[in-house]
Design an enzyme around this catalytic site. Sequence first.
Site, PDB file in Angstrom:
ATOM      1  N   CYS A   1      26.235  23.702  72.695  1.00  0.00           N
ATOM      2  CA  CYS A   1      24.816  23.719  72.299  1.00  0.00           C
ATOM      3  C   CYS A   1      23.925  24.409  73.328  1.00  0.00           C
ATOM      4  CB  CYS A   1      24.312  22.302  72.064  1.00  0.00           C
ATOM      5  SG  CYS A   1      25.285  21.393  70.867  1.00  0.00           S
TER       6      CYS A   1
ATOM      7  N   HIS B   1      16.532  21.266  72.469  1.00  0.00           N
ATOM      8  CA  HIS B   1      17.705  21.258  71.590  1.00  0.00           C
ATOM      9  C   HIS B   1      17.512  20.190  70.521  1.00  0.00           C
ATOM     10  CE1 HIS B   1      21.649  21.428  70.066  1.00  0.00           C
ATOM     11  NE2 HIS B   1      22.085  20.325  70.636  1.00  0.00           N
TER      12      HIS B   1
ATOM     13  N   ASN C   1      21.625  19.127  63.873  1.00  0.00           N
ATOM     14  CA  ASN C   1      22.038  19.807  65.105  1.00  0.00           C
ATOM     15  C   ASN C   1      22.869  21.040  64.728  1.00  0.00           C
ATOM     16  OD1 ASN C   1      23.193  20.612  67.520  1.00  0.00           O
ATOM     17  ND2 ASN C   1      23.837  18.567  68.135  1.00  0.00           N
TER      18      ASN C   1
HETATM   19  C1  LIG Z   1      25.424   9.010  67.227  1.00  0.00           C
HETATM   20  C2  LIG Z   1      24.173   8.206  67.479  1.00  0.00           C
HETATM   21  C3  LIG Z   1      23.088   8.618  66.495  1.00  0.00           C
HETATM   22  C4  LIG Z   1      24.469   6.726  67.252  1.00  0.00           C
HETATM   23  O1  LIG Z   1      23.329   5.990  67.543  1.00  0.00           O
HETATM   24  P1  LIG Z   1      23.476   4.662  68.394  1.00  0.00           P
HETATM   25  O2  LIG Z   1      22.118   4.148  68.631  1.00  0.00           O
HETATM   26  O3  LIG Z   1      24.309   4.959  69.580  1.00  0.00           O
HETATM   27  O4  LIG Z   1      24.245   3.771  67.398  1.00  0.00           O
HETATM   28  P2  LIG Z   1      24.154   2.219  67.324  1.00  0.00           P
HETATM   29  O5  LIG Z   1      24.763   1.611  68.536  1.00  0.00           O
HETATM   30  O6  LIG Z   1      22.767   1.802  67.005  1.00  0.00           O
HETATM   31  O7  LIG Z   1      25.024   1.941  66.067  1.00  0.00           O
HETATM   32  C5  LIG Z   1      26.393   2.076  66.107  1.00  0.00           C
HETATM   33  C6  LIG Z   1      26.887   1.393  64.866  1.00  0.00           C
HETATM   34  O8  LIG Z   1      26.438   2.173  63.748  1.00  0.00           O
HETATM   35  C7  LIG Z   1      27.565   2.558  62.992  1.00  0.00           C
HETATM   36  N1  LIG Z   1      27.331   3.899  62.472  1.00  0.00           N
HETATM   37  C8  LIG Z   1      27.647   5.067  63.069  1.00  0.00           C
HETATM   38  N2  LIG Z   1      27.299   6.078  62.284  1.00  0.00           N
HETATM   39  C9  LIG Z   1      26.741   5.547  61.184  1.00  0.00           C
HETATM   40  C10 LIG Z   1      26.203   6.088  60.026  1.00  0.00           C
HETATM   41  N3  LIG Z   1      26.148   7.417  59.824  1.00  0.00           N
HETATM   42  N4  LIG Z   1      25.699   5.261  59.093  1.00  0.00           N
HETATM   43  C11 LIG Z   1      25.738   3.942  59.270  1.00  0.00           C
HETATM   44  N5  LIG Z   1      26.258   3.346  60.357  1.00  0.00           N
HETATM   45  C12 LIG Z   1      26.749   4.162  61.298  1.00  0.00           C
HETATM   46  C13 LIG Z   1      28.716   2.527  63.960  1.00  0.00           C
HETATM   47  O9  LIG Z   1      29.932   2.357  63.275  1.00  0.00           O
HETATM   48  C14 LIG Z   1      28.386   1.326  64.800  1.00  0.00           C
HETATM   49  O10 LIG Z   1      28.723   0.172  64.075  1.00  0.00           O
HETATM   50  P3  LIG Z   1      29.316  -1.132  64.812  1.00  0.00           P
HETATM   51  O11 LIG Z   1      28.222  -1.570  65.739  1.00  0.00           O
HETATM   52  O12 LIG Z   1      29.566  -2.050  63.693  1.00  0.00           O
HETATM   53  O13 LIG Z   1      30.523  -0.649  65.530  1.00  0.00           O
HETATM   54  C15 LIG Z   1      23.663   8.401  68.923  1.00  0.00           C
HETATM   55  O14 LIG Z   1      24.548   7.789  69.821  1.00  0.00           O
HETATM   56  C16 LIG Z   1      23.510   9.863  69.292  1.00  0.00           C
HETATM   57  O15 LIG Z   1      22.707  10.569  68.724  1.00  0.00           O
HETATM   58  N6  LIG Z   1      24.213  10.295  70.332  1.00  0.00           N
HETATM   59  C17 LIG Z   1      24.119  11.679  70.789  1.00  0.00           C
HETATM   60  C18 LIG Z   1      24.807  12.570  69.811  1.00  0.00           C
HETATM   61  C19 LIG Z   1      24.473  14.010  70.042  1.00  0.00           C
HETATM   62  O16 LIG Z   1      23.329  14.369  70.043  1.00  0.00           O
HETATM   63  N7  LIG Z   1      25.481  14.824  70.211  1.00  0.00           N
HETATM   64  C20 LIG Z   1      25.349  16.228  70.349  1.00  0.00           C
HETATM   65  C21 LIG Z   1      24.889  16.576  71.703  1.00  0.00           C
HETATM   66  S1  LIG Z   1      24.699  18.276  71.832  1.00  0.00           S
END
Ligand SMILES: CC(C)(COP(=O)(O)OP(=O)(O)OC[C@H]1O[C@@H](n2cnc3c(N)ncnc32)[C@H](O)[C@@H]1OP(=O)(O)O)[C@@H](O)C(=O)NCCC(=O)NCCS
Length: 345
Positions: free
Chosen positions: A132, A272, A302
């Site tokens: 990215c 980004h 993204n």
């Molecule tokens: C991926 C992301 C959105 C998850 O958000 P988060 O706040 O960490 O997630 P939470 O801890 O609130 O929730 C996780 C839970 O949601 C669930 N979950 C994950 N994706 C889901 C979806 N699309 N829909 C519903 N539930 C989902 C998981 O299974 C997990 O469930 P569990 O607690 O029962 O195991 C976040 O971590 C993120 O954006 N990270 C950076 C990703 C990124 O930008 N990557 C590219 C960088 S260039």
Amino acid sequence: MSPASKPKFKNPRAKFNYEGRPVSVTGVGSYVPAKVLTNHDLEKMVETSDEWITSRTGIKERRIAAAGEFTSDLATKAAQRAIKMAGITADKIDLIIVATITPDLPFPSTACLVQQKLGARRCAAFDLEAACSGFIYGLEIGQQFIMSRTYDTVLVIGAEKLSTIVDWQDRNTCVLFGDGAGAVILQNRPNSHGLLTAVMGADGSKADLLSMPAGGSRCPATAASVAARLHYLRMDGKETFKNAVQAMLTAAQEALRRCEIDIAQIKCVIPHQANRRIIDAVGERLGVGSEQLFVNLDRYGNTSAASVAIALDEAVSSGKIHRGDLILLVVFGAGLTWGAAVIEW
Ligand SMILES: CC(C)(COP(=O)(O)OP(=O)(O)OC[C@H]1O[C@@H](n2cnc3c(N)ncnc32)[C@H](O)[C@@H]1OP(=O)(O)O)[C@@H](O)C(=O)NCCC(=O)NCCS
């Protein structure tokens, strides 16, 4: 902009005897595929909800390229728009750099395919892989060739067809990504500072946080690797999130420090477009006002190397940026990699 209201800053490149060769963006363009995939569409594919995706990421929809539409096609369309805005023809281009993690083929490079599609016969062409962060890496590399008087005109493209490496059975990742491309023409523009500085960073000790495990020399394609779904991207979302906020903040602060400017002098901050919560966390710590921030991830998700390039094009075409304004780009990606650039538009 009148001379009196021009923001004051230091050009960090002055010490490199760059006189007469500052590098500006003279054309910008972007292209996104026609097909829209909404959060409601995703509800029918994996166990998720519009409410979850919107509240956790800010994304509402993303674009998906057609089966016969490849990264080089998206890149070419974005490039044609940038070329048009720069008022040049493709044969004027000396170098094409394509930043991508989804090349049409492992080799030859997508840049070579774009060269052919543009009819830019007399230029050099190569791909750049910094995930990215690739577009800012590309800006810095491209400007070096112009500043050193090696080339006059460089085309830098960020282009991705991420839909081909997203695991559409994995709700943790498939809701986040989309396809698209953005491009700029870099040239010397007299009486303008252009690209003032670009910070680039990397930390390979965290390579495992976000990667595609198979398809390279470590794990070539086999029936077993395909069955294990190793040809899709994998991510530790929480750790990636934390690293993204810290790295983007540090890179942006370093870029501002080098130019001896305050965030208040920046007309438009283009981060980004990975997650609204990452953008807000970085923006808050930097002291960015909502009127300074450009966000379009609700419509595209993204798009990796294409992300800030598409956003830059939309910020310009929507009239948010004018000649003489200072803008800040800040990125983060797999590698880990990160970067920030200050441009006098
Ligand atoms: C991926 C992301 C959105 C998850 O958000 P988060 O706040 O960490 O997630 P939470 O801890 O609130 O929730 C996780 C839970 O949601 C669930 N979950 C994950 N994706 C889901 C979806 N699309 N829909 C519903 N539930 C989902 C998981 O299974 C997990 O469930 P569990 O607690 O029962 O195991 C976040 O971590 C993120 O954006 N990270 C950076 C990703 C990124 O930008 N990557 C590219 C960088 S260039």
